[in-house]
Motif scaffolding. Structure first.
Motif, PDB file in Angstrom:
ATOM      1  N   SER A   7       0.772  -1.388   0.214  1.00  0.00           N
ATOM      2  CA  SER A   7       0.196  -0.353  -0.441  1.00  0.00           C
ATOM      3  C   SER A   7       0.626   1.041  -0.434  1.00  0.00           C
ATOM      4  O   SER A   7       0.477   2.266  -0.200  1.00  0.00           O
ATOM      5  N   GLU A   8       2.026   1.554   1.279  1.00  0.00           N
ATOM      6  CA  GLU A   8       2.518   2.601   0.455  1.00  0.00           C
ATOM      7  C   GLU A   8       3.585   2.898  -0.467  1.00  0.00           C
ATOM      8  O   GLU A   8       3.541   3.815  -0.749  1.00  0.00           O
ATOM      9  N   ALA A   9       3.566   1.975  -1.704  1.00  0.00           N
ATOM     10  CA  ALA A   9       4.150   1.729  -2.479  1.00  0.00           C
ATOM     11  C   ALA A   9       3.383   2.294  -3.452  1.00  0.00           C
ATOM     12  O   ALA A   9       3.790   3.541  -4.276  1.00  0.00           O
ATOM     13  N   ARG A  10       1.969   1.578  -3.574  1.00  0.00           N
ATOM     14  CA  ARG A  10       1.243   2.573  -4.104  1.00  0.00           C
ATOM     15  C   ARG A  10       1.248   3.603  -4.454  1.00  0.00           C
ATOM     16  O   ARG A  10       0.852   4.464  -5.072  1.00  0.00           O
ATOM     17  N   LYS A  11       1.106   3.990  -3.154  1.00  0.00           N
ATOM     18  CA  LYS A  11       0.805   6.018  -2.621  1.00  0.00           C
ATOM     19  C   LYS A  11       2.435   6.991  -3.275  1.00  0.00           C
ATOM     20  O   LYS A  11       1.437   7.898  -3.400  1.00  0.00           O
ATOM     21  N   SER A  12       3.061   5.716  -3.575  1.00  0.00           N
ATOM     22  CA  SER A  12       4.226   7.205  -3.898  1.00  0.00           C
ATOM     23  C   SER A  12       4.725   6.638  -5.495  1.00  0.00           C
ATOM     24  O   SER A  12       5.290   6.870  -6.170  1.00  0.00           O
ATOM     25  N   GLY A  13       2.500   5.800  -6.233  1.00  0.00           N
ATOM     26  CA  GLY A  13       2.713   6.234  -7.644  1.00  0.00           C
ATOM     27  C   GLY A  13       3.308   4.621  -7.711  1.00  0.00           C
ATOM     28  O   GLY A  13       2.563   4.941  -9.695  1.00  0.00           O
ATOM     29  N   LEU A  14       3.399   3.903  -7.631  1.00  0.00           N
ATOM     30  CA  LEU A  14       3.882   2.741  -8.192  1.00  0.00           C
ATOM     31  C   LEU A  14       2.530   1.799  -8.021  1.00  0.00           C
ATOM     32  O   LEU A  14       1.711   1.430  -7.024  1.00  0.00           O
ATOM     33  N   ASP A  15       2.566   1.462  -9.771  1.00  0.00           N
ATOM     34  CA  ASP A  15       0.942   0.258  -9.912  1.00  0.00           C
ATOM     35  C   ASP A  15       1.687  -1.087  -9.437  1.00  0.00           C
ATOM     36  O   ASP A  15       2.115  -2.428 -10.063  1.00  0.00           O
ATOM     37  N   ILE A  16       1.274  -1.564  -8.098  1.00  0.00           N
ATOM     38  CA  ILE A  16       1.467  -2.915  -8.049  1.00  0.00           C
ATOM     39  C   ILE A  16       0.116  -3.054  -6.688  1.00  0.00           C
ATOM     40  O   ILE A  16      -0.092  -2.635  -6.085  1.00  0.00           O
ATOM     41  N   GLN A  17       0.120  -4.631  -7.438  1.00  0.00           N
ATOM     42  CA  GLN A  17      -1.160  -5.039  -6.736  1.00  0.00           C
ATOM     43  C   GLN A  17      -0.353  -6.294  -5.852  1.00  0.00           C
ATOM     44  O   GLN A  17      -0.048  -6.680  -6.402  1.00  0.00           O
ATOM     45  N   TYR A  18      -1.388  -6.669  -5.273  1.00  0.00           N
ATOM     46  CA  TYR A  18      -0.972  -7.554  -3.989  1.00  0.00           C
ATOM     47  C   TYR A  18      -1.728  -8.692  -4.314  1.00  0.00           C
ATOM     48  O   TYR A  18      -2.924  -8.277  -3.690  1.00  0.00           O
ATOM     49  N   THR A  19      -1.366 -10.182  -4.511  1.00  0.00           N
ATOM     50  CA  THR A  19      -2.606 -10.679  -3.601  1.00  0.00           C
ATOM     51  C   THR A  19      -2.063 -11.949  -3.335  1.00  0.00           C
ATOM     52  O   THR A  19      -0.707 -12.042  -2.765  1.00  0.00           O
ATOM     53  N   THR A  20      -2.462 -13.547  -2.371  1.00  0.00           N
ATOM     54  CA  THR A  20      -2.731 -14.521  -1.973  1.00  0.00           C
ATOM     55  C   THR A  20      -2.875 -15.808  -2.608  1.00  0.00           C
ATOM     56  O   THR A  20      -4.772 -15.780  -2.848  1.00  0.00           O
ATOM     57  N   ILE A  21      -2.782 -16.327  -2.529  1.00  0.00           N
ATOM     58  CA  ILE A  21      -3.581 -17.638  -3.255  1.00  0.00           C
ATOM     59  C   ILE A  21      -3.096 -19.284  -2.449  1.00  0.00           C
ATOM     60  O   ILE A  21      -1.528 -19.564  -1.293  1.00  0.00           O
ATOM     61  N   SER A  22      -3.318 -19.937  -1.846  1.00  0.00           N
ATOM     62  CA  SER A  22      -3.533 -21.509  -1.466  1.00  0.00           C
ATOM     63  C   SER A  22      -2.189 -22.443  -1.659  1.00  0.00           C
ATOM     64  O   SER A  22      -2.367 -22.164  -3.378  1.00  0.00           O
ATOM     65  N   ASP A  23      -1.145 -22.488  -1.246  1.00  0.00           N
ATOM     66  CA  ASP A  23      -0.253 -23.583  -1.850  1.00  0.00           C
ATOM     67  C   ASP A  23      -1.135 -24.631  -1.837  1.00  0.00           C
ATOM     68  O   ASP A  23      -0.662 -25.474  -1.845  1.00  0.00           O
ATOM     69  N   GLY A  24      -1.677 -25.072  -1.569  1.00  0.00           N
ATOM     70  CA  GLY A  24      -2.620 -26.773  -1.102  1.00  0.00           C
ATOM     71  C   GLY A  24      -2.787 -27.006  -0.074  1.00  0.00           C
ATOM     72  O   GLY A  24      -3.385 -28.562  -0.214  1.00  0.00           O
ATOM     73  N   PHE A  25      -2.475 -26.547   1.224  1.00  0.00           N
ATOM     74  CA  PHE A  25      -2.073 -27.141   1.840  1.00  0.00           C
ATOM     75  C   PHE A  25      -2.911 -25.431   3.667  1.00  0.00           C
ATOM     76  O   PHE A  25      -2.600 -25.000   2.897  1.00  0.00           O
ATOM     77  N   PRO A  26      -3.902 -26.874   4.689  1.00  0.00           N
ATOM     78  CA  PRO A  26      -3.568 -26.312   5.145  1.00  0.00           C
ATOM     79  C   PRO A  26      -2.829 -24.772   6.121  1.00  0.00           C
ATOM     80  O   PRO A  26      -1.584 -25.084   6.365  1.00  0.00           O
ATOM     81  N   LEU A  27      -2.837 -23.700   6.228  1.00  0.00           N
ATOM     82  CA  LEU A  27      -1.473 -22.955   7.291  1.00  0.00           C
ATOM     83  C   LEU A  27      -1.120 -23.536   8.147  1.00  0.00           C
ATOM     84  O   LEU A  27      -0.119 -23.071   7.929  1.00  0.00           O
ATOM     85  N   ASN A  28      -1.597 -23.978   8.742  1.00  0.00           N
ATOM     86  CA  ASN A  28      -1.296 -24.547  10.548  1.00  0.00           C
ATOM     87  C   ASN A  28      -0.413 -25.996  10.017  1.00  0.00           C
ATOM     88  O   ASN A  28       0.324 -26.345  10.677  1.00  0.00           O
ATOM     89  N   PHE A  29      -0.242 -26.270   8.244  1.00  0.00           N
ATOM     90  CA  PHE A  29       0.296 -27.860   8.045  1.00  0.00           C
ATOM     91  C   PHE A  29       2.015 -27.438   8.176  1.00  0.00           C
ATOM     92  O   PHE A  29       2.924 -26.574   7.981  1.00  0.00           O
ATOM     93  N   ASP A  30       2.484 -28.723   9.003  1.00  0.00           N
ATOM     94  CA  ASP A  30       4.020 -28.353   8.854  1.00  0.00           C
ATOM     95  C   ASP A  30       4.930 -28.646   7.963  1.00  0.00           C
ATOM     96  O   ASP A  30       4.669 -29.806   7.691  1.00  0.00           O
ATOM     97  N   ARG A  31       5.241 -27.758   7.072  1.00  0.00           N
ATOM     98  CA  ARG A  31       5.631 -27.935   5.836  1.00  0.00           C
ATOM     99  C   ARG A  31       7.467 -28.261   6.183  1.00  0.00           C
ATOM    100  O   ARG A  31       7.335 -29.430   4.814  1.00  0.00           O
ATOM    101  N   ALA A  32       7.728 -27.762   6.751  1.00  0.00           N
ATOM    102  CA  ALA A  32       9.098 -28.595   6.789  1.00  0.00           C
ATOM    103  C   ALA A  32       9.143 -30.235   7.671  1.00  0.00           C
ATOM    104  O   ALA A  32       9.938 -30.893   7.121  1.00  0.00           O
ATOM    105  N   GLY A  33       8.479 -30.616   8.651  1.00  0.00           N
ATOM    106  CA  GLY A  33       8.108 -32.181   8.680  1.00  0.00           C
ATOM    107  C   GLY A  33       7.531 -32.396   8.128  1.00  0.00           C
ATOM    108  O   GLY A  33       7.674 -34.118   8.025  1.00  0.00           O
ATOM    109  N   ASN A  34       6.872 -32.389   7.276  1.00  0.00           N
ATOM    110  CA  ASN A  34       6.633 -32.982   5.919  1.00  0.00           C
ATOM    111  C   ASN A  34       6.386 -32.888   4.004  1.00  0.00           C
ATOM    112  O   ASN A  34       6.104 -32.235   3.375  1.00  0.00           O
ATOM    113  N   HIS A  35       8.342 -33.094   4.229  1.00  0.00           N
ATOM    114  CA  HIS A  35       8.491 -31.461   3.090  1.00  0.00           C
ATOM    115  C   HIS A  35       8.303 -33.047   1.488  1.00  0.00           C
ATOM    116  O   HIS A  35       7.870 -32.005   0.753  1.00  0.00           O
TER     117      HIS A  35
END
Ligand code: UDP
Length: 471
Positions: free
Chosen positions: A68-96
């Motif tokens: 949001s700060e970068a956009r206020k400075s005139g940069l045209d940047i949108q930001y979005t998130t997507i799931s990697d296919g696992f629940p947020l609390n999934f232990d990714r390192a432990g189930n590599h």
């Protein structure tokens, strides 16, 4: 007016969800946006949550917009998130392995949906380019499906890229994946004078390269062959013959060093909470402190951790040692911090840039992660090298053998406390021998970013090239 001048580029950027990839992706997003591109940058929800928690912005709400700060400075940047296919609390390192399989198969379906939605969203300017991390296996399929220019972003040096790119050549010559493994010098990679097998990325050194990481990496490098353009966080003035040889095969643009600029300060990039090291550093004489970090991914073994800790106790040099909280192997000896007293500071994470730019720092004991190497050169900090995995062996070769801005911590791959203590103590006095080369190498980085330097003009060429592809 040239027809290209009317075209406005809109690129979707997708980093691999790892610290060493998120940093250059975010810095590049800012850089490209400041050159007039519209950028939509994508993090996985789990990475976003970690960024939020590390910065105490929230406990992970998905709607916080890190740009949001970068956009206020005139940069045209949108930001979005997507799931990697696992629940947020999934232990990714432990189930590599399960996680890697997911990134192979499930994540690409989420990316496909996201890109499809963005392409069909009537966004002005319309999405025209996909800038995906070279370590993904799906970019060519998705770029083709949505008619996007396929730009593969390699966040490591060109030498590591070309080693993977010529994997088949290594195989044919018996330097990789062969029963009769050759250990002599490799002289046949185009643009590379000579490289020892032990300086190849670690995945190309394994006698049995059949693990999931090998499959994933080799498949992603196969996919990169189909990219329209490769961009790389390296510097033409530092890797000129390797880059020239790659340019014979594909459009290859060296855009490095891709560092933070004014806007980036406002953007959270750290996956761990930073400790404040500056008051401690302020109490130390100029050039007296060794900074020790093995980056965000590599773990040293429990035995190496103990050798390192005892080596530091034997040494007389002051140090800051980053011991990540997630690394269960990093169990320091009991009373370590008491024994070391005010001579050492152990932190779970810090702002590396704040540390290495501090005048008290005299050396960097590093795993040779590529971002760390570039940052260390920029702040003219000599390196003591202990590579652990992936491109770190290749980066070490550049630091120690080619640019001569660092020394090896040990002759082999085994850490011994006496050797560590002796090397660290000598290093702090002998590092002066590296300073002339450091000065020169830093000047090359400054020059490449200047108006006449190659990175500066490579950005211009890249943009012209991309526009010509969507005409
Ligand atoms: N870093 C940091 N604080 C730390 C350790 C690392 O800010 O305590 C940053 C460092 O400045 C670099 C990145 O994390 O930008 C690590 O990337 P690198 O390529 O050096 O290593 P990796 O983590 O990918 O192995």
């Amino acid at each position: 007016m040239e027809p290209e001048e009317n075209i406005k580029l809109h690129a979707i950027m997708i980093p691999v969800p790892l610290q060493g990839h998120i940093v250059p992706f975010i810095n590049l997003a800012i850089k490209l946006a400041s050159k007039g591109l519209t950028i939509t940058i994508v993090n996985t929800q789990q990475i976003h949550q970690r960024l939020m928690k590390a910065q105490s912005i929230s406990d992970g709400t998905l709607d916080y917009d890190i740009f949001s700060e970068a956009r206020k400075s005139g940069l045209d940047i949108q930001y979005t998130t997507i799931s990697d296919g696992f629940p947020l609390n999934f232990d990714r390192a432990g189930n590599h392995d399960q996680y890697m399989e997911g990134l192979f198969h499930v994540f690409s379906a989420h990316v496909d949906d996201l890109v499809g939605n963005l392409v069909n969203s009537n966004h002005n300017p319309p999405v025209s380019c996909l800038i995906a991390d070279t370590f993904y296996v799906w970019p060519s399929e998705i770029a083709k499906k949505y008619n996007l220019v396929n730009i593969s972003f390699w966040t490591e040096p060109a030498l590591a890229f070309t080693s993977y790119y010529h994997m088949d050549l290594l195989r044919i010559n018996g330097h990789f994946g062969s029963q009769d493994y050759r250990e002599d010098m490799i002289h046949y990679i185009p643009g590379v004078d000579a490289i020892e097998p032990g300086d190849l990325p670690s995945y190309l050194q394994d006698p049995e390269p059949w693990g999931i990481m090998h499959r994933y990496i080799f498949k992603s490098l196969e996919d990169a062959r189909k990219a329209d353009v490769i961009i790389c966080n390296t510097v033409q003035e530092l890797e000129s013959s390797t880059i020239s040889a790659l340019q014979e095969i594909k459009p290859f643009y060296a855009l490095g060093p891709i560092f933070p600029n004014g806007f980036t300060k406002s953007i959270p990039t750290n996956l761990w909470r930073e400790s404040d090291t500056v008051p401690w550093l302020n109490s130390k004489p100029k050039g007296s402190v060794m900074y020790i970090s093995f980056g965000s991914l590599a773990n040293i073994t429990r035995q190496d951790t103990l050798e390192m800790a005892h080596g530091l106790l034997l040494s007389i040099v002051s140090f800051i040692w980053v011991v990540r909280p997630d690394n269960t192997w990093n169990l320091l000896p009991s009373r370590f911090e008491d024994d070391v007293k005010d001579r050492g500071l152990v932190v779970p994470w810090c702002s590396q840039i704040d540390v290495i730019s501090h005048p008290a720092i005299g050396g960097f004991l590093t795993h040779c992660g590529w971002n760390s190497v570039l940052e260390s050169i920029w702040y003219k900090v000599p390196m003591l090298c202990f590579p652990i995995l992936t491109d770190q062996f290749t980066n070490r070769k550049l630091v120690v053998s080619e640019w001569k801005v660092g020394f090896d911590l040990c002759s082999g791959r085994i850490l011994r406390q006496q050797e560590i203590a002796q090397k660290i103590d000598c290093f702090m006095t002998e590092a002066d021998k590296l300073r002339i080369n450091l000065e020169e190498t830093r000047k090359k980085l400054e020059y490449t970013l200047s108006k006449n330097g190659s990175s500066g003009s490579n950005y211009k060429q890249l943009i012209i090239d991309l526009k010509s592809r969507i005409l």
